[in-house]
Design an enzyme around this catalytic site. Structure first.
Site, short mmCIF file in Angstrom:
data_model
loop_
_atom_site.label_atom_id
_atom_site.label_comp_id
_atom_site.label_asym_id
_atom_site.label_seq_id
_atom_site.Cartn_x
_atom_site.Cartn_y
_atom_site.Cartn_z
N ILE A 152 2.14 2.68 16.76
CA ILE A 152 2.52 2.27 18.35
C ILE A 152 3.48 1.41 18.26
O ILE A 152 4.49 1.42 18.78
CB ILE A 152 1.29 1.86 18.94
CG1 ILE A 152 0.24 3.18 19.15
CG2 ILE A 152 1.84 1.57 20.45
CD1 ILE A 152 -1.16 2.95 19.85
N ASP A 171 2.89 -9.20 11.00
CA ASP A 171 2.35 -7.92 10.30
C ASP A 171 2.13 -8.41 8.93
O ASP A 171 3.06 -7.97 8.41
CB ASP A 171 3.06 -6.69 10.70
CG ASP A 171 1.89 -5.45 10.14
OD1 ASP A 171 1.12 -5.53 9.33
OD2 ASP A 171 1.90 -4.39 10.90
N CYS A 230 -1.74 -3.20 25.59
CA CYS A 230 -2.02 -2.21 25.74
C CYS A 230 -2.94 -1.34 24.48
O CYS A 230 -3.09 -0.24 24.03
CB CYS A 230 -1.01 -1.18 25.98
SG CYS A 230 0.00 -1.35 27.21
N ALA A 231 -3.66 -2.47 23.70
CA ALA A 231 -4.35 -2.29 22.56
C ALA A 231 -5.97 -2.25 22.71
O ALA A 231 -6.50 -1.05 22.99
CB ALA A 231 -3.88 -3.12 21.45
N ASP A 256 -3.67 -3.14 30.10
CA ASP A 256 -4.10 -1.85 30.25
C ASP A 256 -5.53 -1.63 29.79
O ASP A 256 -6.31 -0.64 30.23
CB ASP A 256 -3.37 -0.62 29.27
CG ASP A 256 -3.99 0.71 29.63
OD1 ASP A 256 -4.10 1.17 30.86
OD2 ASP A 256 -3.99 1.25 28.47
N GLU A 261 -14.71 -3.03 30.78
CA GLU A 261 -14.43 -1.60 31.57
C GLU A 261 -15.30 -1.06 32.26
O GLU A 261 -16.32 -0.59 31.65
CB GLU A 261 -13.58 -0.92 30.64
CG GLU A 261 -12.33 -1.77 30.06
CD GLU A 261 -11.35 -0.80 29.12
OE1 GLU A 261 -11.64 0.29 28.70
OE2 GLU A 261 -10.40 -1.29 28.73
N HIS A 280 -6.85 1.42 31.37
CA HIS A 280 -6.99 2.11 30.12
C HIS A 280 -6.40 3.48 30.04
O HIS A 280 -6.97 4.37 29.68
CB HIS A 280 -8.40 2.15 29.78
CG HIS A 280 -8.55 2.11 28.40
ND1 HIS A 280 -9.58 1.56 27.68
CD2 HIS A 280 -7.82 2.57 27.19
CE1 HIS A 280 -9.58 1.61 26.53
NE2 HIS A 280 -8.24 2.36 26.09
N GLY A 282 -3.58 4.13 28.49
CA GLY A 282 -2.48 4.26 27.61
C GLY A 282 -2.01 5.61 26.92
O GLY A 282 -0.95 6.19 26.64
N ALA A 283 -3.41 6.34 26.60
CA ALA A 283 -2.83 7.90 26.10
C ALA A 283 -2.93 8.69 27.07
O ALA A 283 -2.79 9.98 26.79
CB ALA A 283 -4.10 7.69 24.97
#
Length: 528
Positions: A152, A171, A230-231, A256, A261, A280, A282-283
């Protein structure tokens, strides 16, 4: 005779067409109750699911013909992987199918915040016309900080570079050369927090990343900076974020995902105008949902027709007798990789998996792949499995070595995972007693007999009287109960080591209290 496929959850018509055009016999039966599914599953070679169907051990017992399960999506929480593996059933998923979708949402969040789209919309709908209030900013020329450039994060980088943003990233599992090809400059986290105009998070939720963005980090960010997550919920301290937004230190934030939740109606972030959120999603695009359905259909067809395995999340294609030998060690090796990741120095560059004893006679790749899954999961938001973990490690410049030794002086079989990086290494080893009882038997130079599960505190200290008593008292005062203890010390009695299984995760203040105790050198919180 054609292989039979049961589609028990909603897949797109395009996905069903892929299966049928491959010459497979397809039955679509959505919404079956468990008893009804158990009654018919014995007649199928393949099962295609999303998240609604629960593939339990009981169901698998009835699935006498089943060869493969395909999950259209990333997670496989609804599939009993151990039961499937023991029955020789390959389990596949579709990692990366929603990478573009999630990355585009993150970019939309940044654009929406810079141009005040949600707040301006609400203002106009309320009968106002506040042009000056909603003067925004351009993306061009701004610095985007990306934490984690896996599937992503790398898509977001591509979009951001195209919009003329300068991109910096943190990273630890990618080389500067590989990052440069993406148009990214690798930096340390402290530099990223301080330099970025907008920050987007793309890491998994682990003990190391929980509350990664806390009050201290928020204070170090540039005044007016944006934060997007958004992770996974829990990576951001949401109350601290609300405070940073309310004070005006941050220019805006978008989530997100939330720690809980759905979030409660009185969540402090909801009172802040510069905060944007989505439930949530994102997908959740038509393209992504269709793409993962078609992808799993193609994977199932390739496996049933040609034996091609793609994106398997368990160990496929091994004889039953080999699987029987490997099965008890696969969860252990994943835990060894996870433990090594949490003890390893920064920037791991080499991983060695060594097998000694009886297990040295069986294929090593499933063991080394599973160790990499445990290791990489602590650093990447990329969905990981036994198939893609070795390739991802290679792409990120990590050398992976496999070593065999027929002799194991103390155990029937022992697996050792060594991770080397900048300035040192971490080495852990484990075995299995009686095919069931997994144990950590060595951490660096300390011999142990520790249970690899749950919350753990590891402590290295001077071998002096009273240290463990002080640890126990401090944990007791903090309300942290010790479940199991494994102690060790060096032969020269210069250092000692404690591996404590505890019932709950110790907070940062508890860990700091332990570090201040006399003779204590190193304290770490681990989760296995």
């Amino acid at each position: 005779m054609s292989a039979r496929v049961l589609v028990s959850d909603d897949l797109s018509p395009e996905a069903v067409k892929v299966l049928e055009e491959a010459g497979l016999e397809v039955d679509v039966k959505v919404g079956l109750k468990p008893d009804a599914l158990e009654a018919i599953i014995g007649g199928y070679d393949a099962l295609a699911v999303r998240s609604a169907t629960k593939v339990t051990a009981k169901l698998l017992e009835r699935a006498t013909r089943l060869k493969v399960i395909g999950r259209a999506g990333v997670g496989v929480d609804n599939v009993d992987l151990d039961a499937a593996t023991r029955r020789g059933v390959v389990v596949m998923n579709t990692p990366g199918g929603s990478s573009v979708t999630v990355a585009e949402l993150a970019l939309a969040m940044i654009l929406g915040l810079y141009r005040h789209v949600p707040a301006a919309t609400a203002s106009v709908k309320a009968g106002k016309w506040e042009k000056k209030k909603f003067q925004g900013h351009e993306l061009s020329g701004k610095t985007l900080g990306v934490v984690g450039i896996g599937n992503i994060g790398s898509v977001l980088v591509d979009r951001a570079v195209a919009m003329k943003m300068r991109v910096i990233a943190y990273d630890p599992f990618i080389s500067p050369e590989a990052a440069a090809k993406l148009g990214v400059t690798l930096v340390e986290l402290d530099q990223l927090w301080a330099e970025a105009d907008a920050i987007s998070l793309h890491v998994p939720l682990t003990e190391q990343t929980r509350n990664l963005v806390n009050a201290g980090v928020l204070a170090r960010m540039k005044r007016g900076a944006l934060l997007v997550n958004c992770a996974r919920g829990g990576i951001v301290d949401e109350r601290a974020l609300a405070d940073a937004l309310a004070s005006g230190h941050l220019g805006g934030a978008a989530l997100d995902v939330f720690e809980k939740e759905p979030p409660p109606p009185d969540h402090p972030l909801f009172a802040v105008e510069s905060f944007v959120c989505t439930p949530h999603i994102g997908a959740s695009t038509e393209e992504a949902q269709s793409a993962v359905a078609v992808a799993i259909a193609e994977q199932l067809a390739a496996y049933l027709q040609k034996g091609v395995v793609k994106n398997a999340v368990n160990v496929p294609g091994l004889p039953r007798e080999v699987m029987d030998q490997l099965a008890p060690y696969l969860p252990l090796v994943e835990k060894l990789g996870s433990l090594a990741a949490q003890l390893a120095p920064a920037g791991p560059t080499e991983v060695t998996v060594e097998v000694a004893g009886e297990l040295a006679a069986v294929p090593m790749r499933p063991l080394s792949a599973r160790a990499l899954v445990g290791l990489l999961r602590h650093f990447l938001e990329t969905p990981l499995n036994d198939v893609n973990a070795p390739a991802i490690a290679k792409d990120r410049g990590m050398a992976v070595r496999e070593v065999r030794s027929a002799e194991s002086h103390d155990y029937a079989s022992v697996v050792t995972v060594t991770v080397r990086g900048q300035g040192g290494e971490a080495q852990v080893a484990g075995t299995v007693y009686g095919k069931r009882e997994a144990r950590i038997v060595r951490v660096d130079g300390f011999r142990l007999e520790a249970v690899p599960e749950g919350h753990v505190i590891v402590c290295e200290n001077d071998d002096a009287p009273g240290v463990f008593g002080n640890l126990g008292t401090a944990l007791g005062d903090a309300g942290v109960n010790i479940a199991r203890i494994s102690l060790s010390r060096q032969e020269d009695r210069s250092r000692a080591f404690a591996f404590l299984n505890v019932d709950s995760a110790p907070g940062p203040e508890v860990l700091e209290r332990l570090r201040r105790l006399p003779h204590v050198r190193v304290v770490r919180a681990i989760h296995l």
